[in-house]
Write a protein that holds these residues in place. Structure first.
Motif, PDB file in Angstrom:
ATOM      1  N   CYS A  29       1.028  -0.651   0.164  1.00  0.00           N
ATOM      2  CA  CYS A  29      -0.119   0.407  -0.058  1.00  0.00           C
ATOM      3  C   CYS A  29       0.840   0.811   0.077  1.00  0.00           C
ATOM      4  N   ASN A  30       0.250   2.242  -0.404  1.00  0.00           N
ATOM      5  CA  ASN A  30       1.403   3.513  -0.543  1.00  0.00           C
ATOM      6  C   ASN A  30       0.826   4.103  -0.144  1.00  0.00           C
ATOM      7  N   GLY A  31       1.107   5.959   0.632  1.00  0.00           N
ATOM      8  CA  GLY A  31       0.368   6.548   1.056  1.00  0.00           C
ATOM      9  C   GLY A  31      -1.370   6.638   1.232  1.00  0.00           C
ATOM     10  N   GLY A  33      -3.278   5.461  -0.374  1.00  0.00           N
ATOM     11  CA  GLY A  33      -4.643   4.605   0.463  1.00  0.00           C
ATOM     12  C   GLY A  33      -4.447   3.136  -1.468  1.00  0.00           C
ATOM     13  N   ASP A  34      -3.758   3.402  -2.348  1.00  0.00           N
ATOM     14  CA  ASP A  34      -4.067   1.977  -3.405  1.00  0.00           C
ATOM     15  C   ASP A  34      -3.329   1.348  -2.836  1.00  0.00           C
ATOM     16  N   CYS A  35      -3.698  -0.007  -2.477  1.00  0.00           N
ATOM     17  CA  CYS A  35      -3.219  -1.251  -2.192  1.00  0.00           C
ATOM     18  C   CYS A  35      -3.421  -2.123  -3.681  1.00  0.00           C
ATOM     19  N   TRP A  36      -2.307  -2.990  -3.493  1.00  0.00           N
ATOM     20  CA  TRP A  36      -2.411  -4.295  -4.380  1.00  0.00           C
ATOM     21  C   TRP A  36      -1.630  -4.872  -4.002  1.00  0.00           C
ATOM     22  N   ARG A  37      -2.153  -6.299  -4.258  1.00  0.00           N
ATOM     23  CA  ARG A  37      -1.684  -7.525  -4.289  1.00  0.00           C
ATOM     24  C   ARG A  37      -0.426  -8.367  -4.684  1.00  0.00           C
ATOM     25  N   VAL A  38       0.809  -8.392  -4.236  1.00  0.00           N
ATOM     26  CA  VAL A  38       2.261  -9.073  -5.546  1.00  0.00           C
ATOM     27  C   VAL A  38       2.516 -10.223  -5.039  1.00  0.00           C
ATOM     28  N   LYS A  39       2.560 -10.992  -5.662  1.00  0.00           N
ATOM     29  CA  LYS A  39       3.299 -12.697  -5.854  1.00  0.00           C
ATOM     30  C   LYS A  39       4.683 -12.288  -5.499  1.00  0.00           C
ATOM     31  N   ASP A  46      13.156   4.118  -2.063  1.00  0.00           N
ATOM     32  CA  ASP A  46      12.782   4.883  -1.627  1.00  0.00           C
ATOM     33  C   ASP A  46      11.607   6.298  -1.622  1.00  0.00           C
ATOM     34  N   ALA A  47      11.885   6.577  -2.946  1.00  0.00           N
ATOM     35  CA  ALA A  47      10.504   7.289  -2.927  1.00  0.00           C
ATOM     36  C   ALA A  47       9.135   7.026  -3.835  1.00  0.00           C
ATOM     37  N   ALA A  48       8.957   4.773  -3.639  1.00  0.00           N
ATOM     38  CA  ALA A  48       7.651   4.887  -3.418  1.00  0.00           C
ATOM     39  C   ALA A  48       6.955   5.197  -2.035  1.00  0.00           C
ATOM     40  N   ARG A  49       7.557   4.927  -1.501  1.00  0.00           N
ATOM     41  CA  ARG A  49       6.900   5.197  -0.198  1.00  0.00           C
ATOM     42  C   ARG A  49       5.550   4.394   0.534  1.00  0.00           C
ATOM     43  N   VAL A  50       6.159   2.993   0.566  1.00  0.00           N
ATOM     44  CA  VAL A  50       5.105   2.126   0.494  1.00  0.00           C
ATOM     45  C   VAL A  50       5.353   1.752   1.591  1.00  0.00           C
ATOM     46  N   HIS A  51       4.296   0.393   2.402  1.00  0.00           N
ATOM     47  CA  HIS A  51       4.552  -0.310   3.405  1.00  0.00           C
ATOM     48  C   HIS A  51       4.452  -1.787   2.909  1.00  0.00           C
ATOM     49  N   ILE A  52       4.879  -2.969   3.788  1.00  0.00           N
ATOM     50  CA  ILE A  52       3.935  -4.204   2.689  1.00  0.00           C
ATOM     51  C   ILE A  52       3.687  -4.737   4.191  1.00  0.00           C
ATOM     52  N   TYR A  53       3.158  -6.131   3.615  1.00  0.00           N
ATOM     53  CA  TYR A  53       1.739  -6.468   4.729  1.00  0.00           C
ATOM     54  C   TYR A  53       1.828  -7.539   4.377  1.00  0.00           C
ATOM     55  N   ARG A  76       7.401  -5.057 -12.321  1.00  0.00           N
ATOM     56  CA  ARG A  76       7.651  -4.749 -11.330  1.00  0.00           C
ATOM     57  C   ARG A  76       7.388  -3.239 -10.720  1.00  0.00           C
ATOM     58  N   GLY A  77       6.355  -2.618 -10.281  1.00  0.00           N
ATOM     59  CA  GLY A  77       5.861  -1.624  -9.926  1.00  0.00           C
ATOM     60  C   GLY A  77       5.394  -1.079  -8.663  1.00  0.00           C
ATOM     61  N   TYR A  78       4.632   0.564  -8.742  1.00  0.00           N
ATOM     62  CA  TYR A  78       3.784   0.798  -7.337  1.00  0.00           C
ATOM     63  C   TYR A  78       2.927   1.321  -7.417  1.00  0.00           C
ATOM     64  N   TYR A  79       2.277   2.235  -6.891  1.00  0.00           N
ATOM     65  CA  TYR A  79       0.956   3.134  -7.451  1.00  0.00           C
ATOM     66  C   TYR A  79       2.136   4.810  -7.047  1.00  0.00           C
ATOM     67  N   ASP A  80       1.880   5.388  -7.509  1.00  0.00           N
ATOM     68  CA  ASP A  80       2.385   7.066  -6.957  1.00  0.00           C
ATOM     69  C   ASP A  80       1.292   7.061  -6.705  1.00  0.00           C
ATOM     70  N   GLY A  81       1.168   8.782  -5.502  1.00  0.00           N
ATOM     71  CA  GLY A  81      -0.707   9.562  -5.253  1.00  0.00           C
ATOM     72  C   GLY A  81      -1.288   9.279  -5.912  1.00  0.00           C
ATOM     73  N   SER A  82      -1.236   9.044  -6.803  1.00  0.00           N
ATOM     74  CA  SER A  82      -2.209  10.046  -8.413  1.00  0.00           C
ATOM     75  C   SER A  82      -2.714   8.963  -9.170  1.00  0.00           C
ATOM     76  N   GLY A  83      -2.662   8.004  -8.274  1.00  0.00           N
ATOM     77  CA  GLY A  83      -3.384   6.611  -9.257  1.00  0.00           C
ATOM     78  C   GLY A  83      -2.093   6.382 -10.372  1.00  0.00           C
ATOM     79  N   VAL A  84      -0.701   6.771 -10.645  1.00  0.00           N
ATOM     80  CA  VAL A  84      -0.613   5.997 -11.552  1.00  0.00           C
ATOM     81  C   VAL A  84       0.685   4.384 -12.001  1.00  0.00           C
TER      82      VAL A  84
END
Length: 88
Positions: A29-31, A33-39, A46-53, A76-84
């Motif tokens: 999840c990013n700050g 509130g976008d959350c996604w599952r990874v295999k 560091d710029a991703a600012r994500v939390h891994i659960y 391999r990637g992450y959502y930024d705060g704007s949904g990209v």
């Protein structure tokens, strides 16, 4: 008899590998509130600012307005705060 023992051991090894690889799954999840599952867990920049659960994590009902599920993007990637989706 020896062949049966060897095949049995190989079967158990295969199951152990499958169990280990599935244990690497996670929820990210990013700050915003976008959350996604990874295999597979990645080391995010560091710029991703994500939390891994853990892969069984879910937000509390009281937090339902804060989080939302997204489908993971390509590669391999992450959502930024704007949904990209940002690949790295």
């Amino acid at each position: 008899m020896l062949k049966a023992v060897i095949f049995g051991a190989l079967g158990l090894l295969g199951l152990a590998i499958i169990a280990t690889s599935s244990a690497q799954a996670a929820v990210v999840c990013n700050g915003a509130g976008d959350c996604w599952r990874v295999k597979k867990q990645h080391t995010y920049p560091d710029a991703a600012r994500v939390h891994i659960y853990g892969d069984d994590w879910a937000w509390d009902e009281a937090e339902a307005d804060r989080y939302r599920w997204r489908d993971p993007g390509e590669g391999r990637g992450y959502y930024d705060g704007s949904g990209v989706w940002i690949t790295f």
